[in-house]
Design a protein around this motif. Structure first.
Motif, PDB file in Angstrom:
ATOM      1  N   THR A 138       0.831  -1.209   0.000  1.00 57.11           N
ATOM      2  CA  THR A 138       0.000   0.000   0.000  1.00 57.11           C
ATOM      3  C   THR A 138       0.861   1.252   0.000  1.00 57.11           C
ATOM      4  O   THR A 138       0.617   2.202  -0.762  1.00 57.11           O
ATOM      5  CB  THR A 138      -0.929   0.009   1.224  1.00 57.11           C
ATOM      6  OG1 THR A 138      -1.821  -1.105   1.146  1.00 57.11           O
ATOM      7  CG2 THR A 138      -1.739   1.299   1.296  1.00 57.11           C
ATOM      8  N   GLN A 177      -7.575  -1.046  -5.629  1.00 56.38           N
ATOM      9  CA  GLN A 177      -6.263  -0.717  -6.207  1.00 56.38           C
ATOM     10  C   GLN A 177      -6.383   0.469  -7.145  1.00 56.38           C
ATOM     11  O   GLN A 177      -5.560   1.389  -7.114  1.00 56.38           O
ATOM     12  CB  GLN A 177      -5.717  -1.930  -6.970  1.00 56.38           C
ATOM     13  CG  GLN A 177      -5.230  -3.044  -6.087  1.00 56.38           C
ATOM     14  CD  GLN A 177      -3.718  -3.029  -5.918  1.00 56.38           C
ATOM     15  OE1 GLN A 177      -3.022  -2.202  -6.488  1.00 56.38           O
ATOM     16  NE2 GLN A 177      -3.215  -3.940  -5.114  1.00 56.38           N
ATOM     17  N   GLY A 208      -6.860   3.681  -5.177  1.00 56.95           N
ATOM     18  CA  GLY A 208      -5.628   4.156  -4.557  1.00 56.95           C
ATOM     19  C   GLY A 208      -4.662   4.766  -5.545  1.00 56.95           C
ATOM     20  O   GLY A 208      -4.100   5.841  -5.313  1.00 56.95           O
ATOM     21  N   ARG A 215      -6.151   6.109   2.188  1.00 57.00           N
ATOM     22  CA  ARG A 215      -4.713   5.891   2.360  1.00 57.00           C
ATOM     23  C   ARG A 215      -3.883   6.536   1.255  1.00 57.00           C
ATOM     24  O   ARG A 215      -2.681   6.739   1.422  1.00 57.00           O
ATOM     25  CB  ARG A 215      -4.417   4.395   2.419  1.00 57.00           C
ATOM     26  CG  ARG A 215      -4.757   3.779   3.770  1.00 57.00           C
ATOM     27  CD  ARG A 215      -4.534   2.292   3.759  1.00 57.00           C
ATOM     28  NE  ARG A 215      -4.701   1.717   5.100  1.00 57.00           N
ATOM     29  CZ  ARG A 215      -4.800   0.428   5.339  1.00 57.00           C
ATOM     30  NH1 ARG A 215      -4.762  -0.436   4.338  1.00 57.00           N
ATOM     31  NH2 ARG A 215      -4.939  -0.017   6.571  1.00 57.00           N
ATOM     32  N   THR A 263      -2.310   7.713   6.805  1.00 59.52           N
ATOM     33  CA  THR A 263      -2.709   6.345   7.113  1.00 59.52           C
ATOM     34  C   THR A 263      -3.156   6.141   8.556  1.00 59.52           C
ATOM     35  O   THR A 263      -3.784   5.128   8.873  1.00 59.52           O
ATOM     36  CB  THR A 263      -1.543   5.398   6.811  1.00 59.52           C
ATOM     37  OG1 THR A 263      -0.386   5.822   7.535  1.00 59.52           O
ATOM     38  CG2 THR A 263      -1.216   5.410   5.321  1.00 59.52           C
TER      39      THR A 263
END
Length: 441
Positions: free
Chosen positions: A65, A287, A290, A374, A379
Motif C-alpha cells: 500500500t 487498487q 488508490g 490511504r 494512514t
C-alpha cells in the motif's frame, strides 16, 4: 471524453487486479477441495497453519500500500529517482519482515499450532504444513511489492499472466504431491505446502524479470533524507500496525472457532476460498482507487480525486450486491463439493448467507479505507478506525459470544461482523471530511 478516459483507466487497473485476485482465490479453492478430500481434520489443520501466512500477507499488503501511495504520487510528479528509491526501501522492509516471520514460526511452530486445537491429528498435520509453508514468505513478498510499479505504469496484465502461470504450477504440484500421482509421494497436507513453495518461487522469478523489462537497471539507493524517512515511517507504521492487528484479530476469531469444535472450524474454513473469490473480484477497484487518487493528489487535483473516488465506490456497491445474490443462490452447490461431514457443510452454507449480507459493507470499507483514504498518506486515520472495529468490537464480541455464551458459530460470526458496519460509518465520515487529502513531498 473525460468520462470515457476515467472509465478506461479504472478498467485498465481494476480488471487485471481483480482477475489475478480471483484466479488466486479460485486456485486456493482448488487447493481446499483437494485437501478437503482428506477429511475434516486436514481442512482444520491447514486453516490453523495458514494463520502466520495470513498475518504476514496483511503486513506485506501494508508495505505494498505504501509502495503504491509513493509510486503513484511520484509518477504524478515525474520523479523517476524518488520512484526507484521507493522500490528499494520497500523491498528491504519486506525482506526484514519476511525473515522475522520465517524464523519465528520455524522455531515456535509446535507451540503456535497447539494454541488453536486440542485434536492431536489436527495438531500433527498443522505442524507438517507450517514447517514448509514458511518458505513462501520471501517470494510472496517479492511478488506483491514488485507488482505495484507494474500496475502503476499501466502494465497490470503482467502480474495477471504471472498469476495464471503460477496458479497452474501450484495446482499441478498439488495434484502430484497431495495424492501421489505421476510417481510422486502422497504427502497429504505437507504436499500442498510444498506445491505452494514451488509456485511462489516461480512467481517471484517471473516478477523480477518483468520489473527488469520495465525499468532496466535500477539505481539501488536507500538515500532518503531524515525528513523523507520520517514521512515514510509515518505512512508505513500505521498501515502495518492496523493490518497486523486486524490479522491477529482474525486469528483470535479462529482460536474461538477452534475451541468450539473441529466441525465448526472446518465449516468456517470451507467459506474462506469463496469469500476470497468474491471480494477479490472487486479488489481491483480498491487498487484503482488508490493509484488514480494518488496520481490526482500528486498533481494537487483534489476535487477530481474526491469525485472520482465516489464513482468508484458506486461501482463497488453495485458489484457487491450482484455477487451477494450469486452467493445466496449457489451456496449449496459450493459446499457440496467438499468431502467433509454434513455438519461442517451445513455450517459453511449458513456462514455464506451471513457473508452475502455483509459483503457490500466489506467492499466499501476495502475501497474507501484500503484505497482512497490511504492514497493521501494519512494512514493513521484508517489505523484508528481498524483498531476500534477489530479490538473494541469484533474480538470482544467473538470471545464473549463464542466462549462464554457458547452460541452457535453462525451467530458468533454474524454478531462479531457488525464491526464492518461501525467501520463503514466512521470511514464514510472521514472520507467526507476530506482531511485525508494530502500531497507527499
Amino acid at each position: 471524453m473525460v468520462e470515457k478516459r476515467f472509465l478506461k483507466e479504472v478498467m485498465n487497473i481494476s480488471i487485471p487486479v481483480a482477475l489475478q485476485s480471483m484466479l488466486q482465490s479460485s486456485f486456493s479453492m482448488i487447493d481446499q477441495v483437494m485437501v478437503g478430500q482428506l477429511g475434516d481434520q486436514s481442512v482444520a489443520a491447514v486453516e490453523i497453519a495458514s494463520k502466520p501466512g495470513f498475518i504476514y500477507a496483511f503486513l506485506i499488503s501494508a508495505i505494498s500500500t505504501i509502495t503504491a501511495i509513493m509510486t503513484s504520487q511520484y509518477i504524478g510528479k515525474n520523479n523517476r529517482e524518488a520512484e526507484e528509491k521507493t522500490l528499494c526501501i520497500n523491498l528491504l522492509v519486506m525482506f526484514i519482515v519476511g525473515s522475522c516471520f520465517l524464523l519465528a514460526f520455524s522455531i515456535f511452530r509446535d507451540s503456535f499450532i497447539s494454541l488453536f486445537s486440542n485434536d492431536h491429528p489436527v495438531e500433527q498435520r498443522g505442524i507438517q504444513y507450517l514447517q514448509v509453508i514458511v518458505l513462501t514468505f520471501i517470494p510472496l513478498g517479492i511478488c506483491n511489492i514488485l507488482s505495484v510499479p507494474l500496475r502503476c505504469h499501466n502494465h497490470s496484465m503482467w502480474p495477471l499472466y504471472i498469476g495464471i502461470f503460477t496458479a497452474l504450477v501450484n495446482t499441478f504440484f498439488n495434484f502430484c504431491l497431495i495424492f501421489g500421482h505421476f510417481g510422486a509421494p502422497a504427502l497429504g497436507v505437507q504436499g500442498a505446502a510444498i506445491a505452494s513453495v514451488i509456485s511462489q518461487m516461480v512467481g517471484a522469478f517471473l516478477t523480477l524479470v518483468c520489473v527488469y523489462k520495465l525499468y532496466g537497471r535500477i539505481n539501488i539507493s536507500l538515500g532518503l533524507d531524515r525528513e523523507g524517512y520520517q514521512q515514510y515511517f509515518k505512512m508505513l507504521l500505521p498501515v502495518a500496525f492496523s493490518e497486523c492487528l486486524w490479522a491477529v484479530g482474525q486469528s483470535v476469531n479462529t482460536y474461538v472457532y477452534g475451541h468450539m469444535g473441529t466441525n465448526e472450524l472446518a465449516g468456517m474454513s470451507l467459506t474462506g476460498a469463496i469469500q476470497g473469490l468474491t471480494i477479490g473480484a472487486l479488489s481491483g477497484l480498491a487498487q484503482a482507487a488508490g493509484i488514480l487518487t494518488g496520481k490526482r493528489l500528486g498533481r494537487n487535483e483534489y476535487d477530481e480525486a474526491y469525485s472520482e473516488s465516489i464513482r468508484i465506490c458506486v461501482f463497488g456497491f453495485i458489484g457487491s450486491v450482484v455477487l451477494s445474490l450469486m452467493i445466496v443462490l449457489l451456496r449449496s452447490s459450493y459446499v457440496g463439493v467438499f468431502q467433509v461431514s454434513a455438519s461442517a457443510k451445513s455450517i459453511g452454507e449458513k456462514i455464506l448467507l451471513v457473508f452475502a449480507f455483509l459483503m457490500p459493507a466489506k467492499v466499501l470499507n476495502m475501497i474507501l479505507g484500503g484505497g482512497v483514504i490511504r492514497s493521501g498518506g494519512k494512514t493513521k486515520y484508517i489505523m484508528m478506525i481498524d483498531i476500534l472495529g477489530t479490538w473494541f468490537i469484533g474480538v470482544p464480541l467473538a470471545v464473549f459470544t463464542g466462549l462464554f455464551l457458547k452460541l452457535s458459530i453462525v451467530w458468533v460470526y454474524l454478531i462479531l461482523s457488525q464491526e464492518e458496519m461501525v467501520r463503514l460509518l466512521l470511514t464514510a465520515y472521514m472520507f467526507r471530511s476530506r482531511k485525508w487529502m494530502n500531497t507527499i513531498s
